[in-house]
Enzyme design. Structure first.
Site, short mmCIF file in Angstrom:
data_model
loop_
_atom_site.label_atom_id
_atom_site.label_comp_id
_atom_site.label_asym_id
_atom_site.label_seq_id
_atom_site.Cartn_x
_atom_site.Cartn_y
_atom_site.Cartn_z
N TYR A 1 -8.30 -0.47 13.45
CA TYR A 1 -7.88 0.93 13.33
C TYR A 1 -6.38 1.04 13.53
CZ TYR A 1 -7.26 5.86 14.26
OH TYR A 1 -6.82 7.15 14.21
N HIS B 1 -17.73 1.77 19.01
CA HIS B 1 -17.85 2.54 20.26
C HIS B 1 -19.33 2.77 20.58
CE1 HIS B 1 -13.66 4.14 20.47
NE2 HIS B 1 -13.70 4.02 19.16
N TYR C 1 -12.33 7.28 10.57
CA TYR C 1 -13.44 7.90 11.29
C TYR C 1 -13.90 9.16 10.58
CZ TYR C 1 -12.90 4.93 15.41
OH TYR C 1 -12.85 3.86 16.27
N HIS D 1 -13.51 -2.38 16.27
CA HIS D 1 -14.40 -2.12 17.41
C HIS D 1 -15.50 -1.16 17.01
CE1 HIS D 1 -11.23 0.93 17.39
NE2 HIS D 1 -12.13 1.77 17.90
N ARG E 1 -5.29 -1.04 16.68
CA ARG E 1 -6.35 -1.41 17.61
C ARG E 1 -7.19 -2.49 16.94
NH1 ARG E 1 -10.25 1.26 20.51
NH2 ARG E 1 -9.54 -0.35 21.92
C1 MBD Z 1 -9.35 4.89 18.43
O1 MBD Z 1 -10.18 4.55 17.44
C2 MBD Z 1 -9.73 4.58 19.67
O2 MBD Z 1 -10.92 3.97 19.82
C3 MBD Z 1 -8.92 4.87 20.74
C4 MBD Z 1 -9.34 4.51 22.08
C5 MBD Z 1 -7.70 5.49 20.55
C6 MBD Z 1 -7.31 5.80 19.30
C7 MBD Z 1 -8.13 5.49 18.24
FE FE Z 2 -12.00 3.83 18.02
#
Ligand code: MBD
Ligand code: FE
Length: 248
Positions: free
Chosen positions: A165, A191, A131, A189, A186
């Protein structure tokens, strides 16, 4: 939040803590180890990540029963407030590495009426799962921006396919995940926060069919109800994602 509501909740937290201490026989030494652990997590930049990994999804799930429209998801620790409006929906710069992805759809109300002047704020990890603004190796502001819907409510976002992620697994949050038997991944995704005057602001995430982590999201947020197929298109992929907002 009102002071009386805060007070009532804090009293219940203390009561729940008393039960935990008695159930596990938590010692004074363990109490101080835990406090130091939390302070160290904050000092290492995981102050938003640590609670988010375990608690935010529970809050989001609990709200679901009383809500209409597109399902909510957790905000996560990596949103920033002041992302720019993208006039042509171009979230990824031309030189952003990764497979091209167009996200397209319509913003509408729960009766199907298209909504103009909705603002949709998007942010996502890059093709290496990083990010911007939180990873110093990534250009500031990369893969962050907003679109405003025209009168037909339609939008197109030009971006790249994000990678899954991985929560930093050597840090404090990763150590807790490991202790409870969760991997640090994760699913991939995107957001978004969709807002429009007269409607409840929606915070959610888009996932993709076939992702290997959809059913084992480390933060227990992801749902197949928000997973969409990545269709092949000339030069990359497309995903169709409509956004339904509930009246405020
Ligand atoms: C992330 O990228 C995320 O979307 C969430 C909810 C928690 C940690 C990293
Ligand atoms: Fe995220």
């Amino acid at each position: 939040m009102s002071e009386s509501r805060t007070g009532a909740i804090v009293l219940d937290i203390i009561e729940a803590w008393k039960q935990l201490v008695e159930k596990h026989g938590i010692t004074q030494q363990e109490y101080w180890d835990a406090v130091k652990f939390i302070v160290a997590a904050v000092e290492q930049g995981e102050g938003y990540l640590l609670p988010d990994a375990f608690l935010e999804a529970i809050v989001v799930r609990n709200q679901e029963a009383s809500q209409q429209g597109t399902l909510s998801q957790i905000l996560g620790p990596y949103h920033i407030e002041d992302a720019p409006i993208l006039p042509d929906g171009k979230l990824a710069a031309d030189d952003e590495p990764g497979e091209r992805l167009t996200v397209r759809g319509i913003v509408r109300d729960v009766d199907g009426k298209p909504l103009s002047d909705a603002i949709v704020d998007f942010w996502q990890a890059d093709a290496e799962g990083r990010y911007s603004n939180f990873d110093p190796a990534v250009k500031k502001g990369a893969l962050r921006g907003k679109i405003r819907t025209p009168s037909d409510g339609q939008y197109q976002l030009h971006t790249i396919v994000p990678a899954p992620y991985m929560i930093p697994h050597k840090g404090p949050t990763g150590r807790v995940l490991e202790a409870i038997g969760r991997h640090p991944w994760r699913p991939a995704h995107i957001h978004l926060i969709a807002s429009r005057e007269g409607y409840r602001t929606l915070t959610t995430q888009i996932y993709f069919d076939g992702d290997q982590y959809l059913d084992s999201d480390s933060v227990r947020g992801a749902t197949r109800d928000l997973a969409y197929p990545l269709e092949s298109a000339p030069g990359g992929k497309t995903v169709d994602f409509n956004i339904e907002l509930e009246p405020a």
